[in-house]
Design a protein around this motif. Structure first.
Motif, PDB file in Angstrom:
ATOM      1  N   VAL A 139       4.989  15.010   0.482  1.00 16.67           N
ATOM      2  CA  VAL A 139       4.282  14.942  -0.795  1.00 16.67           C
ATOM      3  C   VAL A 139       4.799  13.803  -1.674  1.00 16.67           C
ATOM      4  CG1 VAL A 139       3.781  16.209  -2.901  1.00 16.67           C
ATOM      5  CG2 VAL A 139       3.730  17.403  -0.712  1.00 16.67           C
ATOM      6  N   ILE A 140       6.127  13.827  -1.959  1.00 14.25           N
ATOM      7  CA  ILE A 140       6.645  12.833  -2.919  1.00 14.25           C
ATOM      8  C   ILE A 140       6.561  11.431  -2.347  1.00 14.25           C
ATOM      9  CG2 ILE A 140       8.716  12.080  -4.148  1.00 14.25           C
ATOM     10  CD1 ILE A 140       9.466  15.016  -4.477  1.00 14.25           C
ATOM     11  N   ALA A 141       6.932  11.292  -1.083  1.00 17.27           N
ATOM     12  CA  ALA A 141       6.875   9.969  -0.469  1.00 17.27           C
ATOM     13  C   ALA A 141       5.436   9.454  -0.413  1.00 17.27           C
ATOM     14  CB  ALA A 141       7.478  10.018   0.926  1.00 17.27           C
ATOM     15  N   GLY A 142       4.511  10.348  -0.050  1.00 24.37           N
ATOM     16  CA  GLY A 142       3.118   9.929   0.089  1.00 24.37           C
ATOM     17  C   GLY A 142       2.462   9.630  -1.244  1.00 24.37           C
ATOM     18  N   ILE A 143       2.545  10.596  -2.175  1.00 26.52           N
ATOM     19  CA  ILE A 143       1.880  10.419  -3.479  1.00 26.52           C
ATOM     20  C   ILE A 143       2.603   9.352  -4.301  1.00 26.52           C
ATOM     21  CG2 ILE A 143       1.261  11.550  -5.626  1.00 26.52           C
ATOM     22  CD1 ILE A 143      -0.353  12.520  -3.388  1.00 26.52           C
ATOM     23  N   GLY A 144       3.936   9.412  -4.279  1.00 26.84           N
ATOM     24  CA  GLY A 144       4.692   8.439  -5.068  1.00 26.84           C
ATOM     25  C   GLY A 144       4.431   7.022  -4.621  1.00 26.84           C
ATOM     26  N   GLY A 145       4.271   6.849  -3.298  1.00 25.39           N
ATOM     27  CA  GLY A 145       4.018   5.520  -2.768  1.00 25.39           C
ATOM     28  C   GLY A 145       2.723   4.920  -3.265  1.00 25.39           C
ATOM     29  N   VAL A 146       1.812   5.739  -3.731  1.00 24.35           N
ATOM     30  CA  VAL A 146       0.510   5.255  -4.203  1.00 24.35           C
ATOM     31  C   VAL A 146       0.422   5.271  -5.727  1.00 24.35           C
ATOM     32  CG1 VAL A 146      -1.871   6.046  -4.390  1.00 24.35           C
ATOM     33  CG2 VAL A 146      -0.857   5.702  -2.168  1.00 24.35           C
ATOM     34  N   LEU A 147       0.932   6.343  -6.339  1.00 26.53           N
ATOM     35  CA  LEU A 147       0.799   6.467  -7.799  1.00 26.53           C
ATOM     36  C   LEU A 147       1.593   5.409  -8.551  1.00 26.53           C
ATOM     37  CD1 LEU A 147       0.662  10.277  -8.616  1.00 26.53           C
ATOM     38  CD2 LEU A 147      -1.152   8.584  -8.673  1.00 26.53           C
ATOM     39  N   VAL A 148       2.555   4.802  -7.874  1.00 32.17           N
ATOM     40  CA  VAL A 148       3.335   3.754  -8.539  1.00 32.17           C
ATOM     41  C   VAL A 148       2.434   2.569  -8.915  1.00 32.17           C
ATOM     42  CG1 VAL A 148       4.015   2.529  -6.426  1.00 32.17           C
ATOM     43  CG2 VAL A 148       5.538   2.544  -8.395  1.00 32.17           C
ATOM     44  N   PHE A 149       1.277   2.452  -8.254  1.00 30.14           N
ATOM     45  CA  PHE A 149       0.361   1.341  -8.549  1.00 30.14           C
ATOM     46  C   PHE A 149      -0.653   1.690  -9.641  1.00 30.14           C
ATOM     47  CE2 PHE A 149       2.078  -1.063  -5.240  1.00 30.14           C
ATOM     48  CZ  PHE A 149       2.219  -0.280  -4.114  1.00 30.14           C
ATOM     49  N   LYS A 185      -7.128  11.325  -9.154  1.00 27.97           N
ATOM     50  CA  LYS A 185      -7.896  12.390  -8.490  1.00 27.97           C
ATOM     51  C   LYS A 185      -7.932  12.142  -6.989  1.00 27.97           C
ATOM     52  CE  LYS A 185     -12.489  14.360  -8.668  1.00 27.97           C
ATOM     53  NZ  LYS A 185     -13.842  14.112  -9.124  1.00 27.97           N
ATOM     54  N   ALA A 186      -8.160  10.854  -6.610  1.00 27.39           N
ATOM     55  CA  ALA A 186      -8.181  10.526  -5.182  1.00 27.39           C
ATOM     56  C   ALA A 186      -6.802  10.775  -4.587  1.00 27.39           C
ATOM     57  CB  ALA A 186      -8.586   9.064  -4.991  1.00 27.39           C
ATOM     58  N   ALA A 187      -5.743  10.424  -5.367  1.00 30.20           N
ATOM     59  CA  ALA A 187      -4.377  10.626  -4.879  1.00 30.20           C
ATOM     60  C   ALA A 187      -4.113  12.115  -4.686  1.00 30.20           C
ATOM     61  CB  ALA A 187      -3.369  10.038  -5.865  1.00 30.20           C
ATOM     62  N   GLY A 188      -4.627  12.920  -5.612  1.00 26.63           N
ATOM     63  CA  GLY A 188      -4.369  14.352  -5.553  1.00 26.63           C
ATOM     64  C   GLY A 188      -5.168  15.072  -4.492  1.00 26.63           C
ATOM     65  N   THR A 189      -6.192  14.413  -3.970  1.00 27.96           N
ATOM     66  CA  THR A 189      -7.029  15.080  -2.975  1.00 27.96           C
ATOM     67  C   THR A 189      -6.884  14.402  -1.611  1.00 27.96           C
ATOM     68  OG1 THR A 189      -8.871  13.739  -3.815  1.00 27.96           O
ATOM     69  CG2 THR A 189      -8.715  15.992  -4.629  1.00 27.96           C
ATOM     70  N   ILE A 190      -7.560  13.278  -1.453  1.00 29.26           N
ATOM     71  CA  ILE A 190      -7.565  12.629  -0.130  1.00 29.26           C
ATOM     72  C   ILE A 190      -6.162  12.222   0.292  1.00 29.26           C
ATOM     73  CG2 ILE A 190      -8.465  10.676   1.197  1.00 29.26           C
ATOM     74  CD1 ILE A 190     -10.739  10.511  -0.865  1.00 29.26           C
ATOM     75  N   ALA A 239      -0.416   2.605   1.802  1.00 26.44           N
ATOM     76  CA  ALA A 239       0.889   2.652   1.137  1.00 26.44           C
ATOM     77  C   ALA A 239       1.494   4.049   1.256  1.00 26.44           C
ATOM     78  CB  ALA A 239       0.747   2.259  -0.334  1.00 26.44           C
ATOM     79  N   SER A 240       0.641   5.043   1.171  1.00 25.54           N
ATOM     80  CA  SER A 240       1.106   6.422   1.244  1.00 25.54           C
ATOM     81  C   SER A 240       1.669   6.727   2.635  1.00 25.54           C
ATOM     82  CB  SER A 240      -0.071   7.342   0.924  1.00 25.54           C
ATOM     83  OG  SER A 240       0.243   8.651   1.223  1.00 25.54           O
ATOM     84  N   VAL A 241       0.950   6.322   3.666  1.00 25.51           N
ATOM     85  CA  VAL A 241       1.411   6.592   5.040  1.00 25.51           C
ATOM     86  C   VAL A 241       2.684   5.800   5.326  1.00 25.51           C
ATOM     87  CG1 VAL A 241       0.810   6.351   7.485  1.00 25.51           C
ATOM     88  CG2 VAL A 241      -0.896   7.174   5.857  1.00 25.51           C
ATOM     89  N   MET A 242       2.778   4.590   4.835  1.00 25.72           N
ATOM     90  CA  MET A 242       4.018   3.808   4.985  1.00 25.72           C
ATOM     91  C   MET A 242       5.176   4.568   4.355  1.00 25.72           C
ATOM     92  SD  MET A 242       3.695   0.789   6.511  1.00 25.72           S
ATOM     93  CE  MET A 242       2.595   1.392   7.722  1.00 25.72           C
ATOM     94  N   GLY A 243       4.865   5.164   3.188  1.00 26.28           N
ATOM     95  CA  GLY A 243       5.885   5.926   2.486  1.00 26.28           C
ATOM     96  C   GLY A 243       6.378   7.098   3.327  1.00 26.28           C
ATOM     97  N   VAL A 244       5.458   7.774   4.005  1.00 23.97           N
ATOM     98  CA  VAL A 244       5.843   8.934   4.809  1.00 23.97           C
ATOM     99  C   VAL A 244       6.583   8.494   6.068  1.00 23.97           C
ATOM    100  CG1 VAL A 244       4.938  10.860   6.172  1.00 23.97           C
ATOM    101  CG2 VAL A 244       3.925  10.330   3.958  1.00 23.97           C
ATOM    102  N   LEU A 245       6.115   7.431   6.703  1.00 27.61           N
ATOM    103  CA  LEU A 245       6.675   7.033   7.995  1.00 27.61           C
ATOM    104  C   LEU A 245       8.003   6.285   7.867  1.00 27.61           C
ATOM    105  CD1 LEU A 245       3.454   5.855   9.879  1.00 27.61           C
ATOM    106  CD2 LEU A 245       4.725   7.976  10.185  1.00 27.61           C
ATOM    107  N   PHE A 246       8.209   5.579   6.747  1.00 30.06           N
ATOM    108  CA  PHE A 246       9.413   4.760   6.624  1.00 30.06           C
ATOM    109  C   PHE A 246      10.412   5.282   5.602  1.00 30.06           C
ATOM    110  CE2 PHE A 246       8.531   1.401   9.506  1.00 30.06           C
ATOM    111  CZ  PHE A 246       7.149   1.311   9.545  1.00 30.06           C
ATOM    112  N   GLN A 247      10.052   6.366   4.920  1.00 29.79           N
ATOM    113  CA  GLN A 247      10.953   6.907   3.910  1.00 29.79           C
ATOM    114  C   GLN A 247      11.980   7.774   4.584  1.00 29.79           C
ATOM    115  OE1 GLN A 247       9.980   5.519   1.208  1.00 29.79           O
ATOM    116  NE2 GLN A 247      11.482   6.304  -0.212  1.00 29.79           N
ATOM    117  N   GLU A 248      13.155   7.856   3.936  1.00 28.92           N
ATOM    118  CA  GLU A 248      14.139   8.814   4.428  1.00 28.92           C
ATOM    119  C   GLU A 248      14.404   9.827   3.323  1.00 28.92           C
ATOM    120  OE1 GLU A 248      16.331   6.735   8.067  1.00 28.92           O
ATOM    121  OE2 GLU A 248      17.532   7.526   6.429  1.00 28.92           O
ATOM    122  N   ASN A 249      15.014  10.923   3.721  1.00 28.76           N
ATOM    123  CA  ASN A 249      15.224  12.009   2.768  1.00 28.76           C
ATOM    124  C   ASN A 249      15.948  11.548   1.515  1.00 28.76           C
ATOM    125  OD1 ASN A 249      14.040  13.857   4.322  1.00 28.76           O
ATOM    126  ND2 ASN A 249      15.889  14.859   5.043  1.00 28.76           N
TER     127      ASN A 249
END
Lengths: 700, 100
Positions: free
Chosen positions: A340-350, A515-520, A609-619
């Motif tokens: 959640v945080i990695a995915g949403i954060g990676g996009v909402l920062v923009f 809204k798009a970030a919160g859904t799709i 950006a969101s998927v990059m966040g999930v795949l390349f982020q660490e805890n």
């Protein structure tokens, strides 16, 4: 509920009045052609009556020449029976009455009660006297209300004027010469007998407008067609021209009314608009100014937005710490942190940049500069068969392709409209912004200054724009589209940009993004996390030849924690699916992770950006380090993943690929053809693939 | 002698002007008109007349030609418009004296 419709020339202030009456946020802009579709809202009169208000696209006459004018014509004439209008508000720009009043004469032929709204009255050099207003109202036989819709003055008087009983439907205010008038009335009677809708309007249009006859005569019953042709021939036999009679009658009537109002006469005095246009419309100075304006726009995206971006990064950093501290270890903690945080954060920062982009475009649109940009661009666009008027839909596409494609309704030539629709998705829309910013950070990191990053961003936009023009030049040959000779563009007065509207537009765009970030995006992030996390068990027997660990490994104890983690991801459902598809994108330099992100972003580009966040982020890691993690990421063979070649390949792919299904649906709606929409989707995808592959192969 | 030459020059210039006037059409189009002066539309002739009328051009309309490059910039009825030479060539005008 009674239905009230706003009608008038383009840029007369209809949508501004609509917003003032309903409190809605219809798109306004100091440019002729902002409204291209019917918009509805409600408002109440001081007497408590609720009315439905309909905003219609502007039109120069009721003989429609473009799709947006056709929308207005169809609504007013009500052929389908779905638009029963009880009252018409005819909005005119007071400073341009002589040109605007002929439309009123056509509106009056609809035989619907109407009120004349004199908008922008305070911009007149000589103010209109109350006695003049009353005199004008007496001559027209309809109420006349002076207002300024932008400043919301006169709105109360207007609402009070809309009371029961509604004004009486006016008569046609002008007359042909005696002979022609008799013929017109005879034709009208024939139309009424045949049950034709809006008989007075249609009979005068059939006689007076060759264009209307060409477009609509065949829609009438055969006997009516013959009646109309006989009438025209009869008038001709008298040595008259129905066309000239009609235009002359309307113009004389309009000129007489304006004389009666004693408005400001033509003057040699230079206005502020004239003084500014001396430079802003100059072919060299104006073009440089336009380029500078575009650069300032992108520079602002990097400078002004950097502060709120930092706040958002800090917020997600704090959230990460809270989750890491208070949630016990386990799948839920992993889901929250890495999904959640990695995915949403990676996009909402923009988000700040999205909002800022829409605010700046809104300032452009409402200042009156947009028309000047269209004028300056006409020279360049003429080289590819388009006119400067295509520039506005293309500029809108920089925010979002959907309103940009709809804005092509203002173009009168069908081929020009189609060509503009086909190239519009290559104007880099706001959804690409997260991808561009992320990849610029990966490519250049801290080595580029803010100004350099702005130039790089401008270059990415220019790549898409120039390719679009080259594509148009090629396509127009196949479409046999010649350069338009009949160019006409209104250049409205400059006015102070509407900050309130621009801010509202920016905030609305931000809300849509959230809204798009919160859904799709949230859904995809969770799915990606899930597919990447399970199954958790690692099976050494299933090691591939090019696996992340050597196939000679016999026990899991021999692996470091990092190797174990990488092997688990490789053998997860996502890893297996990604490895399966990987060969398709290998020529572009993508590994299975980038492939996964690219395929997921066909649902929405921001997902990359969101998927990059999930795949390349660490805890527990901050979102801001994502670009640094990507810079350090390696392939299975240990080589750097995001090389210059791979990064540019990703950028080029995203510049050219049409990854927006709502855009394809809009294209289908506007062109009425699934074939064209599908061909555009497939064609752009193939082009993006080939271009990205060439870039990767050349740079590597 | 000097005055004879001056008279000869004036007669030559006058006859040249007459020749040019004889060849030139008696009307001027908006495209041909000078920049900065007020003009009055006398007639409109061409395939795009109907569109021009829809856009607000009509006989007796006062127009000021502001600039001419690839297109013409004109002021009419309180509005500023840009139109192509192709359209401007279909609008016939005469100069109008305007007193401030």
């Amino acid at each position: 509920m009674e239905n009230v419709a706003l009608v008038g020339l383009p840029n007369s202030g209809k949508t501004t009045l609509f917003n003032a009456l309903t409190g809605e946020q219809g798109k306004v802009g100091n440019y002729a052609g902002m409204t291209v579709a019917v918009k509805k809202g409600n408002f109440r009169t001081p007497h408590g009556r609720e009315l439905e208000l309909v905003d219609l696209p502007g039109c120069y006459s009721l003989s429609p020449r473009s799709k947006d004018e056709r929308v207005t014509y169809d609504y007013l004439v009500n052929e389908s029976g779905n638009s029963q209008i009880d009252l018409l508000l005819c909005v005119v720009d007071s400073s341009d009455l002589q040109r605007q009043l002929p439309l009123l004469s056509d509106i009056m032929a609809l035989e619907i009660p109407c009120i004349l709204i004199l908008n922008k009255v305070d911009l007149l050099e000589n103010s209109i006297q109350k006695t003049d207003i009353q005199g004008l109202s007496d001559r027209l036989g309809i109420p006349v209300i002076p207002i300024n819709a932008l400043k919301k003055s006169g709105i109360l008087e207007l609402k009070q004027a809309i009371r029961h009983p509604l004004p009486v439907a006016p008569n046609r205010p002008w007359r042909f010469s005696e002979v022609a008038q008799g013929q017109l009335q005879h034709l009208e009677q024939a139309f009424i007998k045949a049950g034709v809708k809006a008989p007075k309007l249609k009979s005068q249009l059939i006689l007076g407008s060759r264009h209307y006859r060409e477009m609509f005569l065949e829609d009438f019953p055969a006997d009516i067609q013959k009646e109309a042709q006989d009438t025209i021939d009869q008038i001709k036999s008298e040595g008259l021209s129905a066309h000239d009679e009609w235009f002359q009658a309307r113009q004389n009537w309009s000129a007489d009314l304006v004389k009666h109002l004693k408005l400001s006469q033509a003057t040699n005095k230079l206005s502020l608009t004239d003084k500014l246009d001396r430079w802003l419309l100059h072919p060299i100075v104006g073009s440089i100014t336009l380029l500078a304006a575009m650069f300032i726009l992108f520079f602002s995206l990097f400078t002004l937005a950097s502060y709120p971006m930092g706040w958002i990064e800090s917020l997600f950093g704090w959230l990460t710490q809270m989750v890491a501290t208070f949630i016990p270890d386990g799948d839920m903690k992993d889901l929250l942190l890495d999904g959640v945080i990695a995915g949403i954060g990676g996009v909402l920062v923009f988000l700040p940049q999205i909002i800022l982009l829409f605010i700046l475009i809104g300032l452009f649109e409402t200042s009156g500069y947009l028309a000047r940009a269209a004028y300056l661009m006409d020279r360049m666009m003429g080289l590819v068969g388009l006119s400067g008027k295509s520039f506005v839909p293309l500029l809108s596409s920089y925010a979002c392709a959907i309103p940009g494609i709809m804005a092509t309704r203002t173009l009168t030539r069908a081929k020009e409209r189609l060509l503009t629709i086909l190239i519009a998705p290559w104007m880099s829309c706001s959804a690409r912004l997260p991808v561009y910013i992320l990849m610029i950070a990966v490519l250049w990191g801290d080595s580029a200054s803010t100004a350099e990053k702005a130039w790089i961003m401008l270059s990415l936009y220019l790549i898409g724009t120039i390719t679009a023009f080259v594509g148009a030049a090629i396509l127009r040959k196949g479409m046999k589209l010649t350069r338009s000779k009949a160019f006409f563009l209104e250049l409205p007065r400059y006015q102070a940009p509407d900050w309130r509207f621009s801010l509202r537009q920016g905030v609305q765009a931000g809300l849509n993004f959230v809204k798009a970030a919160g859904t799709i995006i949230l859904s995809i992030s969770i799915i990606i996390w899930f597919l990447q996390t399970y199954p958790k068990e690692v099976n050494l027997a299933k090691l591939n030849q090019d696996s992340v660990v050597a196939s000679s490994i016999e026990s899991l104890d021999e692996l470091s924690p990092e190797q174990l983690s990488a092997l688990q991801v490789e053998q997860s459902w996502l890893g297996r699916a990604g490895r399966f598809v990987e060969p398709v994108f290998e020529p572009l330099g993508y590994d299975w992770r980038i492939t996964t992100a690219v395929l997921c972003s066909f649902s929405a580009r921001e997902v990359f950006a969101s998927v990059m966040g999930v795949l390349f982020q660490e805890n527990g890691e901050d979102v801001e380090n994502l670009s640094k993690r990507m810079q350090q990421a390696t392939r299975l063979d240990g080589s750097q993943l995001f090389t210059k070649a791979t990064s540019w390949s990703i950028l080029i792919f995203y510049i050219y690929a049409l990854q927006c299904f709502p855009t394809t649906v809009t294209v289908r709606k506007e062109t009425n053809s699934w074939k064209i929409a599908a061909a555009q989707l497939v064609g752009m995808s193939i082009f993006a693939y080939v271009a990205a592959m060439l870039v990767y192969q050349i740079l590597s | 002698m000097k005055s004879w030459f001056t008279r000869k020059k004036a007669i030559s210039a006058a006859s040249k002007a007459a020749e040019v006037a004889a060849v030139k059409p008696s009307y001027q189009t908006l495209s041909d008109a000078g920049i900065g002066c007020w003009l009055k539309v006398t007639s409109m002739v061409g395939d795009d007349c109907e569109e021009l009328r829809n856009l607000g051009f009509c006989e007796q309309l006062k127009i000021k030609k502001i600039a001419q490059d690839k297109h013409l910039l004109c002021s009419l009825c309180g509005s500023k418009v840009a139109l192509s030479k192709h359209l401007a060539e279909q609008i016939r005008v005469e100069e109008e004296l305007l007193v401030n």
